[in-house]
Write a protein that holds these residues in place. Structure first.
Motif, PDB file in Angstrom:
ATOM      1  N   ALA A   1      76.427  51.169  47.081  1.00 64.45           N
ATOM      2  CA  ALA A   1      76.553  50.212  48.271  1.00 64.45           C
ATOM      3  C   ALA A   1      77.745  49.350  48.291  1.00 64.45           C
ATOM      4  CB  ALA A   1      75.383  49.462  48.643  1.00 64.45           C
ATOM      5  N   GLY A   2      77.430  47.954  48.580  1.00 60.50           N
ATOM      6  CA  GLY A   2      78.722  47.146  48.693  1.00 60.50           C
ATOM      7  C   GLY A   2      79.823  47.016  47.617  1.00 60.50           C
ATOM      8  N   VAL A   3      79.332  46.468  46.412  1.00 63.40           N
ATOM      9  CA  VAL A   3      80.059  46.265  45.472  1.00 63.40           C
ATOM     10  C   VAL A   3      80.713  47.545  44.912  1.00 63.40           C
ATOM     11  CG1 VAL A   3      79.411  43.948  44.822  1.00 63.40           C
ATOM     12  CG2 VAL A   3      78.205  45.905  43.701  1.00 63.40           C
ATOM     13  N   GLU A   4      79.766  48.557  44.785  1.00 62.09           N
ATOM     14  CA  GLU A   4      80.222  49.888  43.974  1.00 62.09           C
ATOM     15  C   GLU A   4      81.275  50.655  45.065  1.00 62.09           C
ATOM     16  OE1 GLU A   4      76.292  49.585  41.500  1.00 62.09           O
ATOM     17  OE2 GLU A   4      76.589  49.640  43.668  1.00 62.09           O
ATOM     18  N   SER A   5      80.994  50.692  46.193  1.00 62.45           N
ATOM     19  CA  SER A   5      81.705  51.677  47.071  1.00 62.45           C
ATOM     20  C   SER A   5      82.862  51.118  47.666  1.00 62.45           C
ATOM     21  CB  SER A   5      80.611  52.007  48.461  1.00 62.45           C
ATOM     22  OG  SER A   5      79.976  53.109  47.892  1.00 62.45           O
ATOM     23  N   ALA A   6      82.819  49.855  48.001  1.00 66.15           N
ATOM     24  CA  ALA A   6      83.963  49.040  48.454  1.00 66.15           C
ATOM     25  C   ALA A   6      84.835  48.501  47.252  1.00 66.15           C
ATOM     26  CB  ALA A   6      83.479  47.757  49.350  1.00 66.15           C
ATOM     27  N   MET A   7      84.109  47.931  46.393  1.00 70.80           N
ATOM     28  CA  MET A   7      85.075  47.357  45.325  1.00 70.80           C
ATOM     29  C   MET A   7      85.179  48.085  43.753  1.00 70.80           C
ATOM     30  SD  MET A   7      86.359  44.785  46.670  1.00 70.80           S
ATOM     31  CE  MET A   7      87.110  44.067  45.184  1.00 70.80           C
ATOM     32  N   ALA A   8      84.279  49.118  43.772  1.00 68.55           N
ATOM     33  CA  ALA A   8      84.497  49.943  42.782  1.00 68.55           C
ATOM     34  C   ALA A   8      84.111  49.156  41.575  1.00 68.55           C
ATOM     35  CB  ALA A   8      85.603  50.475  42.383  1.00 68.55           C
ATOM     36  N   SER A   9      82.952  47.975  41.668  1.00 68.40           N
ATOM     37  CA  SER A   9      82.478  47.161  40.468  1.00 68.40           C
ATOM     38  C   SER A   9      81.149  47.740  40.229  1.00 68.40           C
ATOM     39  CB  SER A   9      82.662  45.779  40.731  1.00 68.40           C
ATOM     40  OG  SER A   9      82.038  44.903  39.804  1.00 68.40           O
ATOM     41  N   TRP A  10      80.756  48.194  38.971  1.00 65.99           N
ATOM     42  CA  TRP A  10      79.685  48.953  38.715  1.00 65.99           C
ATOM     43  C   TRP A  10      78.463  48.093  38.396  1.00 65.99           C
ATOM     44  CZ3 TRP A  10      78.448  54.087  39.918  1.00 65.99           C
ATOM     45  CH2 TRP A  10      79.439  54.791  40.487  1.00 65.99           C
ATOM     46  N   ILE A  11      77.232  48.244  38.656  1.00 66.22           N
ATOM     47  CA  ILE A  11      76.005  47.494  38.355  1.00 66.22           C
ATOM     48  C   ILE A  11      75.187  48.485  37.972  1.00 66.22           C
ATOM     49  CG2 ILE A  11      74.264  45.834  38.910  1.00 66.22           C
ATOM     50  CD1 ILE A  11      76.289  44.492  40.831  1.00 66.22           C
ATOM     51  N   SER A  12      74.722  48.525  36.528  1.00 68.53           N
ATOM     52  CA  SER A  12      73.716  49.562  36.110  1.00 68.53           C
ATOM     53  C   SER A  12      72.362  48.980  36.193  1.00 68.53           C
ATOM     54  CB  SER A  12      73.923  49.892  34.543  1.00 68.53           C
ATOM     55  OG  SER A  12      72.889  50.527  33.969  1.00 68.53           O
ATOM     56  N   ASP A  13      71.245  49.976  36.556  1.00 63.45           N
ATOM     57  CA  ASP A  13      69.914  49.617  36.739  1.00 63.45           C
ATOM     58  C   ASP A  13      68.991  49.825  35.639  1.00 63.45           C
ATOM     59  OD1 ASP A  13      70.072  49.053  39.676  1.00 63.45           O
ATOM     60  OD2 ASP A  13      70.271  51.162  39.759  1.00 63.45           O
ATOM     61  N   THR A  14      69.782  50.031  34.483  1.00 63.67           N
ATOM     62  CA  THR A  14      69.222  50.348  33.027  1.00 63.67           C
ATOM     63  C   THR A  14      70.125  49.947  32.091  1.00 63.67           C
ATOM     64  OG1 THR A  14      67.946  52.035  31.777  1.00 63.67           O
ATOM     65  CG2 THR A  14      69.713  52.633  33.017  1.00 63.67           C
ATOM     66  N   THR A  15      69.958  50.310  30.775  1.00 62.15           N
ATOM     67  CA  THR A  15      71.147  50.132  29.719  1.00 62.15           C
ATOM     68  C   THR A  15      71.146  51.604  29.098  1.00 62.15           C
ATOM     69  OG1 THR A  15      68.989  49.842  28.110  1.00 62.15           O
ATOM     70  CG2 THR A  15      69.917  47.922  29.117  1.00 62.15           C
ATOM     71  N   PRO A  16      72.263  51.725  28.560  1.00 61.32           N
ATOM     72  CA  PRO A  16      72.493  52.954  27.894  1.00 61.32           C
ATOM     73  C   PRO A  16      71.529  53.451  26.586  1.00 61.32           C
ATOM     74  CG  PRO A  16      74.466  51.685  28.294  1.00 61.32           C
ATOM     75  CD  PRO A  16      73.541  50.993  28.396  1.00 61.32           C
ATOM     76  N   GLU A  17      71.037  52.326  26.042  1.00 63.69           N
ATOM     77  CA  GLU A  17      70.148  52.503  24.862  1.00 63.69           C
ATOM     78  C   GLU A  17      68.854  52.931  25.213  1.00 63.69           C
ATOM     79  OE1 GLU A  17      73.533  50.199  23.688  1.00 63.69           O
ATOM     80  OE2 GLU A  17      72.094  49.614  25.436  1.00 63.69           O
ATOM     81  N   ARG A  18      68.488  52.541  26.556  1.00 55.39           N
ATOM     82  CA  ARG A  18      67.082  53.040  27.236  1.00 55.39           C
ATOM     83  C   ARG A  18      67.429  54.475  27.453  1.00 55.39           C
ATOM     84  NH1 ARG A  18      64.945  48.146  30.938  1.00 55.39           N
ATOM     85  NH2 ARG A  18      64.300  46.692  29.364  1.00 55.39           N
ATOM     86  N   ILE A  19      68.264  54.872  27.982  1.00 53.15           N
ATOM     87  CA  ILE A  19      68.588  56.197  28.382  1.00 53.15           C
ATOM     88  C   ILE A  19      68.708  57.121  27.197  1.00 53.15           C
ATOM     89  CG2 ILE A  19      70.331  57.775  29.599  1.00 53.15           C
ATOM     90  CD1 ILE A  19      71.688  55.427  31.357  1.00 53.15           C
ATOM     91  N   ALA A  20      69.339  56.825  26.201  1.00 53.70           N
ATOM     92  CA  ALA A  20      69.497  57.696  25.082  1.00 53.70           C
ATOM     93  C   ALA A  20      68.033  57.637  24.318  1.00 53.70           C
ATOM     94  CB  ALA A  20      70.254  56.997  23.938  1.00 53.70           C
ATOM     95  N   ALA A  21      67.308  56.708  24.214  1.00 52.32           N
ATOM     96  CA  ALA A  21      65.900  56.767  23.684  1.00 52.32           C
ATOM     97  C   ALA A  21      65.132  57.726  24.537  1.00 52.32           C
ATOM     98  CB  ALA A  21      65.187  55.642  23.694  1.00 52.32           C
ATOM     99  N   ARG A  22      65.063  57.705  25.805  1.00 47.25           N
ATOM    100  CA  ARG A  22      64.390  58.591  26.670  1.00 47.25           C
ATOM    101  C   ARG A  22      64.677  60.186  26.416  1.00 47.25           C
ATOM    102  NH1 ARG A  22      59.954  60.614  28.398  1.00 47.25           N
ATOM    103  NH2 ARG A  22      59.923  61.618  30.580  1.00 47.25           N
ATOM    104  N   LEU A  23      65.927  60.246  26.377  1.00 48.34           N
ATOM    105  CA  LEU A  23      66.781  61.718  26.233  1.00 48.34           C
ATOM    106  C   LEU A  23      66.125  62.312  24.588  1.00 48.34           C
ATOM    107  CD1 LEU A  23      70.240  61.393  27.896  1.00 48.34           C
ATOM    108  CD2 LEU A  23      68.134  63.009  28.667  1.00 48.34           C
ATOM    109  N   ARG A  24      66.168  61.329  23.737  1.00 46.45           N
ATOM    110  CA  ARG A  24      65.656  61.874  22.594  1.00 46.45           C
ATOM    111  C   ARG A  24      64.237  62.113  22.657  1.00 46.45           C
ATOM    112  NH1 ARG A  24      69.315  57.636  20.582  1.00 46.45           N
ATOM    113  NH2 ARG A  24      67.377  56.219  20.434  1.00 46.45           N
ATOM    114  N   GLU A  25      63.380  61.351  23.327  1.00 46.25           N
ATOM    115  CA  GLU A  25      61.834  61.515  23.365  1.00 46.25           C
ATOM    116  C   GLU A  25      61.770  62.948  24.054  1.00 46.25           C
ATOM    117  OE1 GLU A  25      58.306  59.567  25.975  1.00 46.25           O
ATOM    118  OE2 GLU A  25      60.266  58.601  25.555  1.00 46.25           O
ATOM    119  N   VAL A  26      62.601  63.125  24.983  1.00 43.91           N
ATOM    120  CA  VAL A  26      62.157  64.378  25.520  1.00 43.91           C
ATOM    121  C   VAL A  26      62.657  65.683  25.232  1.00 43.91           C
ATOM    122  CG1 VAL A  26      61.619  63.241  27.824  1.00 43.91           C
ATOM    123  CG2 VAL A  26      63.829  64.251  27.353  1.00 43.91           C
ATOM    124  N   GLY A  27      63.383  65.584  23.976  1.00 46.62           N
ATOM    125  CA  GLY A  27      64.065  66.657  23.143  1.00 46.62           C
ATOM    126  C   GLY A  27      63.080  67.485  22.661  1.00 46.62           C
TER     127      GLY A  27
END
Length: 372
Positions: free
Chosen positions: A346-372
């Motif tokens: 939406a606004g800041v990402e599409s118009a200004m290319a300023s990104w906001i993440s809804d999670t953290t990289p550490e949580r993403i990695a932990a979940r991917l290890r969990e489902v390995g």
């Protein structure tokens, strides 16, 4: 593997990459003729696609109005990427069966058939324009009607990888091509209009913005530290370990420390490699193994039966510049932040290319290890 080049009814090239008999040994050859009454590939371009320069961003924007007529969610019995069976719907592939096939896109964003020459929009030097030269190809991973790269048998995945490397080398040697980008889109959420397992290859007549930006950051990093930015990032991720998903003999998969997407994984080789053609056989074997592993984890990331929509891209060094700075790596990311919930730009990402993440990289990695 055996490679066979043919021509389609409208003059486009189609290339078969066979890994099964009787074709791989040459006991049989690909010789089916495409007899569809198609307009020539030049006619489809309707005067030629072009790229226009945006003086505000320094980027080239492709104008390809003929793509508005491309195939959109056809009936199952009219899959244009299926083999052409006797008495059936005539498709892009004239053969009654195939292993892996690559052909020029019928509705290309970039094509060597564009006419015209460099000029200016409205005759004003503020807006340079030139033909959208280059090439756009479709890569069919399988003759199966549905699926994606992650569902391939390792042997077939290896054939696709060989096709990617072959096309990277050949396209990179064509006049005017500056960058070769291999990618796969999966899921309607991404905008996929054909469920057939396939990807694409874009041979750009310029270095696209993201690659150019990464190259500039790598150049600044070398000037500042003397190191290679891509190698230093990989080594830092391996030291930290918290975002590592899996490690192979020649490749490491990790979630980048500044991941911007709800799900994102990078795969990096342990050796300094500019592109796919530069990989050894052992590195290619390990890439297939670890990539299929990662794609399987991504499908198990969210609970539920629906496959994860994603974009997967192979980031390679530009054809002519910065090859000593850039390092081959793969990126896979998804816009699905939770089951049934998409991350909308939406606004800041599409118009200004300023990104906001809804999670953290550490949580993403932990979940991917969990489902390995």
């Amino acid at each position: 593997m055996r490679k066979t080049s043919r021509r389609m009814a409208d003059g486009r090239e189609i290339i078969y990459f066979d890994d099964t008999e009787p074709y791989v040994s040459g006991a049989a050859v690909r010789q089916a003729e495409d007899t569809r009454p198609l307009p020539s590939a030049e006619e489809v371009l309707k005067g030629g696609a072009q790229v226009r320069y945006d003086p505000l961003t320094g980027e080239w924007i492709a104008m390809a109005s003929h793509r508005n007529d491309r195939t959109f969610l056809p009936p199952a019995d009219q899959d244009p990427l299926a083999p052409t069976v006797p008495g059936g719907f005539p498709t892009e592939i004239a053969e009654a069966d195939y292993d892996v096939v690559v052909f020029e896109n019928r509705f290309p964003s970039f094509s060597p058939r564009n006419g015209g020459s460099a000029s200016f929009v409205d005759g004003d030097p503020l807006w340079p324009t030139r033909p959208a030269d280059g090439r756009t190809e479709v890569v069919c991973f399988s003759s199966a009607p549905k699926g994606s790269f992650g569902g391939l048998h390792p042997r077939r995945a290896r054939t696709v990888l060989e096709a990617w490397a072959d096309r990277t080398a050949e396209l990179g040697g064509q006049p005017g091509v500056e960058h070769v980008f291999v990618f796969e889109n999966r899921g309607r959420e991404i905008g996929v209009t054909l469920p057939h397992p396939h990807g694409q290859i874009y041979a750009f007549p310029f270095v696209p913005p993201k690659a150019a930006r990464m190259l500039e950051m790598a150049r600044q990093h070398r000037d500042r530290t003397g190191g290679n930015l891509f190698r230093d990032i990989l080594e830092a991720e391996r030291r930290a370990g918290t975002r590592i998903v899996t490690v192979g003999e020649h490749w490491t998969a990790y979630v980048p420390a500044a991941a911007r997407w709800p799900v994102e994984v990078h795969l990096a080789p342990h050796r300094d490699v500019p592109d796919l053609p530069a990989l050894t056989d052992a590195e290619r074997d390990d890439l297939v193994r670890i990539y299929l592993d990662v794609l399987g984890r991504l499908d198990r990331y969210h609970p539920g039966p629906e496959p994860l929509p994603y974009i997967a891209g192979v980031h390679q060094a530009p054809v002519r510049q910065g090859r000593d700075l850039f390092r081959l790596h793969l990126q896979v990311f998804s816009v699905l932040r939770a089951p049934g919930k998409l991350k909308y730009l939406a606004g800041v990402e599409s118009a200004m290319a300023s990104w906001i993440s809804d999670t953290t990289p550490e949580r993403i990695a932990a979940r991917l290890r969990e489902v390995g």
